[in-house]
Design a protein around this motif. Structure first.
Motif, PDB file in Angstrom:
ATOM      1  N   LYS A 301      36.579 -38.368  14.859  1.00 27.98           N
ATOM      2  CA  LYS A 301      35.921 -38.176  16.160  1.00 27.98           C
ATOM      3  C   LYS A 301      35.754 -39.490  16.951  1.00 27.98           C
ATOM      4  O   LYS A 301      34.715 -39.751  17.568  1.00 27.98           O
ATOM      5  CB  LYS A 301      34.562 -37.498  15.974  1.00 27.98           C
ATOM      6  CG  LYS A 301      34.682 -36.089  15.396  1.00 27.98           C
ATOM      7  CD  LYS A 301      33.320 -35.433  15.235  1.00 27.98           C
ATOM      8  CE  LYS A 301      33.441 -33.956  14.881  1.00 27.98           C
ATOM      9  NZ  LYS A 301      34.286 -33.680  13.709  1.00 27.98           N
ATOM     10  N   VAL A 302      36.791 -40.309  16.928  1.00 28.24           N
ATOM     11  CA  VAL A 302      36.797 -41.558  17.697  1.00 28.24           C
ATOM     12  C   VAL A 302      37.147 -41.229  19.145  1.00 28.24           C
ATOM     13  O   VAL A 302      37.984 -40.372  19.417  1.00 28.24           O
ATOM     14  CB  VAL A 302      37.818 -42.554  17.099  1.00 28.24           C
ATOM     15  CG1 VAL A 302      37.910 -43.807  17.955  1.00 28.24           C
ATOM     16  CG2 VAL A 302      37.443 -42.902  15.665  1.00 28.24           C
ATOM     17  N   ASP A 303      36.486 -41.912  20.085  1.00 32.80           N
ATOM     18  CA  ASP A 303      36.791 -41.716  21.504  1.00 32.80           C
ATOM     19  C   ASP A 303      38.154 -42.328  21.814  1.00 32.80           C
ATOM     20  O   ASP A 303      38.322 -43.548  21.769  1.00 32.80           O
ATOM     21  CB  ASP A 303      35.706 -42.377  22.356  1.00 32.80           C
ATOM     22  CG  ASP A 303      35.935 -42.157  23.847  1.00 32.80           C
ATOM     23  OD1 ASP A 303      36.516 -41.112  24.212  1.00 32.80           O
ATOM     24  OD2 ASP A 303      35.545 -43.029  24.652  1.00 32.80           O
ATOM     25  N   MET A 304      39.160 -41.490  22.106  1.00 32.71           N
ATOM     26  CA  MET A 304      40.537 -41.945  22.320  1.00 32.71           C
ATOM     27  C   MET A 304      41.132 -41.250  23.548  1.00 32.71           C
ATOM     28  O   MET A 304      42.035 -40.408  23.431  1.00 32.71           O
ATOM     29  CB  MET A 304      41.389 -41.684  21.074  1.00 32.71           C
ATOM     30  CG  MET A 304      40.825 -42.307  19.804  1.00 32.71           C
ATOM     31  SD  MET A 304      41.829 -41.981  18.339  1.00 32.71           S
ATOM     32  CE  MET A 304      43.198 -43.121  18.598  1.00 32.71           C
ATOM     33  N   PRO A 305      40.652 -41.582  24.744  1.00 33.30           N
ATOM     34  CA  PRO A 305      41.111 -40.876  25.950  1.00 33.30           C
ATOM     35  C   PRO A 305      42.603 -41.020  26.240  1.00 33.30           C
ATOM     36  O   PRO A 305      43.227 -40.086  26.741  1.00 33.30           O
ATOM     37  CB  PRO A 305      40.265 -41.491  27.068  1.00 33.30           C
ATOM     38  CG  PRO A 305      39.754 -42.787  26.520  1.00 33.30           C
ATOM     39  CD  PRO A 305      39.605 -42.572  25.052  1.00 33.30           C
ATOM     40  N   ILE A 306      43.185 -42.178  25.936  1.00 28.59           N
ATOM     41  CA  ILE A 306      44.620 -42.353  26.233  1.00 28.59           C
ATOM     42  C   ILE A 306      45.447 -41.474  25.307  1.00 28.59           C
ATOM     43  O   ILE A 306      46.358 -40.753  25.740  1.00 28.59           O
ATOM     44  CB  ILE A 306      45.041 -43.832  26.094  1.00 28.59           C
ATOM     45  CG1 ILE A 306      44.180 -44.734  26.979  1.00 28.59           C
ATOM     46  CG2 ILE A 306      46.523 -43.997  26.465  1.00 28.59           C
ATOM     47  CD1 ILE A 306      44.408 -46.218  26.745  1.00 28.59           C
TER      48      ILE A 306
END
Length: 332
Positions: A301-306
């Motif tokens: 659940k790491v924030d990885m928008p790209i």
């Protein structure tokens, strides 16, 4: 005792590493497996790989080149895996855990094994029982095409066993290849996977019309995305600005030789995934990796928008123009 090294794979990166091994002055025996029988015949007769980096002269005895993977692996002490991650299981289908016992396994694959959603080191450890201490990871920044031209390049050789990393680094060093060693086998391997995804994103942005200014923002956010993920998966002390992480990302995102950037550029210009793959005639690891990472990140659940945007474009058929515009609102 002369080291015996086997190369498994017949593409451009495999050819480049064979060149490094051959140009390195340490005495060694080199074996080479590739699937394509016609390419093997050509290689044996003319000393060039007909399909990749054909300008590179191959100085290996004819008898050391074969399509029989079991025979090639049996003869080697070091086994370099260098096929696309999506094809690794098929490549190793006739290889048993017993055959790999006591061998040092080197991953030159910058991808994730589909279905299992594992980096190569994890896959070898869990499926074949290879101890983590016997696994080596080769990471860049280093494009095969520049190796062919003998342009100065740097490699990072990672292993939990730093002595092993040093020994293998010594087999690859040449006047145009400098090597560093690391004990971060998880971070370097995941970073090598992720940078392909961000190179696809870079290509998509270029294809839809964004310029250098936004590319700089994209890649500065990408390295932070890599850091967040590798810190979550394997939280050790590492400098994300080292060449194995930031350097590899930069060259893959910006280089004319980057197949992932080329693939992304085609997607941004309106190609379908299938048409882009057919026209390239080379595997863009980022296409497969982004799907695997999508599933892996359900756990972390790491924030990885790209990465999320690239997945939406490639696998959910979202418009590259719309998805990239939405991404611009999430970056800083």
């Amino acid at each position: 005792m002369i080291p015996k090294v086997a190369m498994i794979g017949g593409g451009s990166w495999a050819t480049a590493i064979v060149k490094m091994l051959s140009d390195n002055t340490t005495a060694k025996e080199i074996y080479w497996w590739m699937r394509n029988a016609e390419a093997i015949t050509h290689l044996q007769k003319y000393k060039h790989n007909p399909n990749y980096l054909s300008s590179v002269e191959i100085r290996i005895p004819e008898t050391n080149i074969s399509s029989d993977i079991v025979t090639i692996i049996e003869q080697a002490e070091y086994v370099i895996l260098n096929v696309p991650a999506a094809f690794l299981k098929e490549t190793l289908k006739d290889v048993t855990p017993e055959m790999l016992k006591g061998k040092k396994m080197i991953s030159a694959i910058k991808g994730i094994v589909p279905d299992e959603n594992q980096i190569i080191g994890e896959f070898l450890n869990q499926k074949y029982g290879v101890p983590l201490e016997d696994i080596v990871v080769i990471s860049g920044p280093c494009h095969a095409e520049e190796v062919a031209f003998e342009k100065l390049s740097y490699l990072t050789i990672a292993s939990l066993d730093l002595d092993l990393a040093g020994i293998f680094a010594g087999l690859l060093s040449t006047r145009y290849i400098k090597t560093n060693v690391s004990d971060d086998i998880f971070g370097t391997e995941y970073a090598a996977v992720l940078k392909n995804i961000y190179a696809v994103a870079s290509g998509i942005c270029h294809g839809v019309g964004y310029g250098d200014n936004f590319q700089a923002v994209l890649i500065s956010n990408a390295i932070r995305e890599i850091k967040r993920f590798v810190d979550a998966v394997h939280p050790i002390s590492r400098d994300i600005k080292e060449s194995a992480y930031l350097g590899d990302l930069l060259v893959t995102a910006y280089s004319q030789f980057s197949r992932n950037r080329t693939f992304g550029n085609m997607i941004g210009k309106g190609y379908t995934v299938k048409s882009a793959q057919l026209e390239m005639n080379m595997v863009a690891e980022g296409y497969y990796a982004v799907k695997c990472m999508h599933h892996i990140n359900k756990k972390y659940k790491v924030d990885m928008p790209i990465s999320r945007a690239v997945y939406a474009i490639l696998y959910e058929q979202h418009s590259p123009h719309i998805e990239m515009r939405l991404l611009t609102e999430q970056l800083n």
